[in-house]
Design an enzyme around this catalytic site. Structure first.
Site, PDB file in Angstrom:
ATOM      1  N   GLY B 145       0.826  -1.199   0.000  1.00 57.43           N
ATOM      2  CA  GLY B 145       0.000   0.000   0.000  1.00 57.43           C
ATOM      3  C   GLY B 145       0.864   1.255   0.000  1.00 57.43           C
ATOM      4  N   CYS B 146       0.260   2.385  -0.359  1.00 57.58           N
ATOM      5  CA  CYS B 146       1.033   3.626  -0.435  1.00 57.58           C
ATOM      6  C   CYS B 146       1.500   4.067   0.950  1.00 57.58           C
ATOM      7  CB  CYS B 146       0.229   4.717  -1.123  1.00 57.58           C
ATOM      8  SG  CYS B 146      -1.430   4.952  -0.481  1.00 57.58           S
ATOM      9  N   TYR B 147       0.590   4.090   1.928  1.00 57.45           N
ATOM     10  CA  TYR B 147       1.003   4.493   3.274  1.00 57.45           C
ATOM     11  C   TYR B 147       2.064   3.559   3.848  1.00 57.45           C
ATOM     12  CZ  TYR B 147      -2.964   7.810   3.680  1.00 57.45           C
ATOM     13  OH  TYR B 147      -3.840   8.860   3.533  1.00 57.45           O
ATOM     14  N   THR B 149       4.278   1.776   2.283  1.00 55.47           N
ATOM     15  CA  THR B 149       5.558   1.981   1.598  1.00 55.47           C
ATOM     16  C   THR B 149       6.332   3.128   2.247  1.00 55.47           C
ATOM     17  OG1 THR B 149       4.749   1.144  -0.523  1.00 55.47           O
ATOM     18  CG2 THR B 149       6.615   2.659  -0.603  1.00 55.47           C
ATOM     19  N   ALA B 150       5.679   4.283   2.355  1.00 51.94           N
ATOM     20  CA  ALA B 150       6.372   5.449   2.908  1.00 51.94           C
ATOM     21  C   ALA B 150       6.683   5.258   4.390  1.00 51.94           C
ATOM     22  CB  ALA B 150       5.530   6.710   2.699  1.00 51.94           C
TER      23      ALA B 150
END
Lengths: 334, 334, 334, 334
Positions: B145-147, B149-150
């Site tokens: 997911g994007c969150y 990953t960061a």
């Protein structure tokens, strides 16, 4: 009651003018900036047709001839020299700068040498929900910073429930007007549009302000770890406070009970947003808990509750008026 | 190598098309969505003149006739039924949905019953900086997911230094494209412009994803307290992680050492911003310390490093190509 | 004087509530929408703490029992059935829809069959600078559209100087609130942010409205070529009118003379902007000439001067109050 | 082929670097700005990890030792002194400034005295769709301004059909990057966000540029009445042209026929938007007619088709490469 605004060129000066123009009790009789060379429409073209009041070159003696209370919307350091003179002339002062917000030692560590040591001790911190009785009796109110206003209103009800020795984290997001009118790389439209970034992490002057007020009010020493961010929004501020509770307490109830009698704090059942408060003096607060992890979420208009409308609330209290007289409650939405 | 994109209508599907059109090794031979009724210019008017590739109605058998690898940019649940069929037909799969990201138990708790229990165990979590060797050997990569990953790229280097038993707080800010193309009150321009707000605090499905990966990789159980926010930006994501260190360690050095050999992680000396990574696969990271209080700050393009470009990096690794082949490094700035 | 607002859910309904809450002469006694199922804070969370007024299911008879004037903020067609009933019950009506703006023939050509042919003839077009005397005597005022308000205020002073037979071009730019609360592809944040586009060129229903009013007021027939655009702004509208003059006349003087006595039109010496009028009832106008080529540039708040505040000005005039009573003049700047 | 970029600090310099880094034929060997004191990552932090090329202090002789063609992204006046020296040293020049765009007389009227009268006559105007054959043979191409590019591409196909003696109106809307990196009141985020305004109406230097090129190409003298606007967008430009036709001709057909063979002009069936071209060299055009009233609507990326990518197209043509080599066609959408 006749009042003066010194520092009419900036955003907070403009907001003071806007509020006071329709205030039922205060009457603007004197507006000044550092030059007195432009008229009010040149400073703020949106006031064309609204007011024609003359803009003077700031002078304390002139103020004392016409007004009983002055709002100072000046940079720190400049402010204290005016405040000193005005107080000595018997004028009540609401100072929007940082000059009287802190204890002497804290101030001098984070700003510069203080030039009005006499008055700094008698100043009252203008957070009405916590210092109302002192404000009533004061001639010098130091209006809180925007970040401390939103952070303290969120955090103070929970200080007694937070585990001592654990760090408190504050992730704050501010609209760009908080950086003032000054031109800078950071405020260039192209640099901030479609962008978001932190600045001065763990190193902003509002951090010691928050720490000090918690200590003063609650007699507790917490390490506040404060990280401000800029978001591509003109006005408004969102603060997310993270802390560790001692116990799994009923956080909604704690919050509601604390602000039961404060009409300018609204408790929300869902996360707060910037838009519902922009244009008003409201501070909206939401709270959530995950085990002992605490999330408190507050939003204010950085130029109003974070500066000018809170200043007028303080003036209302200092002068014996109702807190809410002439204070904006209707948001700019949509 | 011939590849397929299934789920061409959404933002991540579009980004996959954009990357793969100029990729030196992959060749798009099949694009599909659920209907196959519109041509690619009707789906994405910006592709007019750029490509004329036909849009099919998604069908796994058709894929298997022409392609060796498929990217699935589908909603969760829909994705697993396609993945299953494709894998059984011998096609490599990079799945951008949540369907193969989690262990079975975690998945079924937070999403729904899993319909492809056979493959979920052999799937590899596609965070290249941490799972590269497994990705090399895998036929099924679950794109993070994007969150997560960061958040994981920021947090993982420090897990061994964080005091156990203390909560970790993540305050994440996402651009609106993260909410997808679907119309909703929240994505109406007027509601989000000049606004900023948290949503699903302590209650987002990416929270267990982050917790699980820390446990799997580091064999440590931390409570992740995750609060996502929406900011008025189309693309980009900024993550602020707050935690408590055991000791006052040299956090810059820890960070630099960890990512020495990872060209898609850039260590920054000042707080990161969204704009320097939008349009690229970079994850920029900055770290600061205040005593034992830790602040880690990462930024990514939510649609690229948070979805489509990371998916192509994973495909590169699965197929034995260089990680960076055809991966965007040049930001949209200004 | 007791007034009602019917159509309280939309943006213009909210603006009516906001204005009337602080109006010195009008008193809101009745608010309604089509269902009456939500309270006012659910419709508009920003009104929490501001007002608790009940929201009814719209009913004309109920209105007539408590109010003497009603504002209708309803979709066209819905509006005329309410207006008819209210007028028959002796209630004054300010209608913000298109239903009574046009002559019957024009209306039926561009909208639908008219269901209140009796009242359409006695309705007055509520552009106060041009129809004040008629408004004074009227029980039914049709509030102008937002585009026609800004376009007509700019154009009408020059009609006598424009060369007959030449086309007039209007390039209008509107904030997104003009499209209303309804969800649509066009109002999705990601589609409009960082974007700008025309829509319905030469084909918008406000085009015949502008043409008709020029004909009615000036007895001249001009072809108005109207192209509206959307800009990534929540509120505000900028109109650029282009025309060909008969002679090289003194355009600034013509403009100044026309609006000498109209406090809600401000003549500017530099091009007007949206931000100086957002939040107010002002229409700012600037004019420039290049030989015989004419550029007239006006700006308004599309929800206020383009709808709700102009409606209250009309109500003021209908009820014998001063035009400016309770009308917002202080912009949201910054 | 080895090329140089002089003027690497600004937005157009950055865009040149970005395009040329992945260009299949051109190789950047020299980058310079006026000081040579910062490295490329300090000038443009987004290039960290992307390129390490040294930034020199601009010097024509140094260029001539390593490169065969130079792009000048310099302010007008500065540009001509470099161009002159480079041309005398046998280097091909694409000049992005205004210095060689106009005939001598027009230039000196609107800018300043020209210091390179020898070369101004041999320069070619770099609008590839109209001057391709001349560009092929030229050593000095003057890259058009952003407004003239979008305006001329829209207008030129229709010049023969427009009624002579009637005024042509151009209402142009530009993103803020068009104003450059320089700090100014106008580009302060707070002043432009939620705002829109015209500037220099009938008085912008791109107005005589458009008039002259119509005269040169079509041997017709039209009065161009040009009004540029700023919109709260970082990049992109929308141009609306209004004119009066001689006859009610088939405007879609005229447009399609003209650009049949030009792959960087896309004819659209619905009004064009900024977002579909941002990031590309495309000019999208839409046309509509209302009787004899004509509306032509074009959109470009002001920094690419309006500056840097068009410059590289010109360089491609000058060097005998295909027009489209290395030219961006994939938009930043979403």
């Amino acid at each position: 009651m006749n009042v003066a605004i010194i520092g009419a060129s900036g955003y907070t000066g403009l907001e003071l003018i806007k509020i006071l123009l329709t205030h039922p009790k205060f009457n603007i009789v004197y507006i000044a900036n550092s030059t007195g060379e432009e008229n009010v429409q040149e400073l703020h073209p949106c006031l064309d047709g609204v007011t024609n009041i003359e803009v003077s070159k700031a002078n304390a003696k002139d103020v004392s001839k016409v007004a009983s209370l002055a709002f100072l919307a000046l940079p720190h350091k400049t402010s204290m020299s005016f405040a000193k003179e005005l107080l000595d002339l018997g004028i009540k002062v609401v100072d929007l700068s940082a000059d009287y917000r802190l204890e002497l030692e804290t101030y001098e560590k984070h700003y510069c040498e203080h030039e009005d040591k006499d008055h700094i001790e008698e100043s009252v911190y203008g957070l009405p929900e916590y210092f109302k009785e002192d404000i009533k009796k004061s001639n010098l109110v130091a209006n809180p910073g925007c970040y401390p206003t939103a952070s303290l209103l969120a955090l103070l009800p929970f200080i007694d429930y937070i585990q001592e020795g654990t760090p408190i984290f504050i992730d704050a997001k501010s609209g760009v007007s908080g950086a003032g009118k000054k031109l800078s790389e950071l405020t260039h439209f192209v640099n901030l549009n479609e962008n978001c970034l932190a600045y001065n992490p763990f190193n902003h002057r509002h951090m010691p302000e928050i720490e000090e007020k918690i200590r003063v009010l609650k007699d507790k020493k917490f390490q506040i770890n404060f990280v401000p961010h800029l978001i591509p929004v003109s006005r408004g501020m969102l603060v997310s406070v993270f802390a560790t509770l001692k116990d799994e307490v009923d956080v909604e109830k704690i919050l509601e009970n604390r602000y039961l009698d404060n009409e300018f704090v609204r408790i929300r059942k869902t996360p707060v947003d910037v838009k519902s408060v922009a244009g008003t003096n409201y501070c909206d607060i939401f709270v959530a808990r995950n085990g002992k992890a605490l999330f408190i979420n507050s939003s204010i208009d950085n130029l109003l509750r974070g500066a000018s409308s809170q200043a007028v609330v303080n003036a209302n209290i200092m002068c014996g008026f109702e807190e809410y007289e002439g204070i904006p409650k209707i948001a700019y939405v949509p």
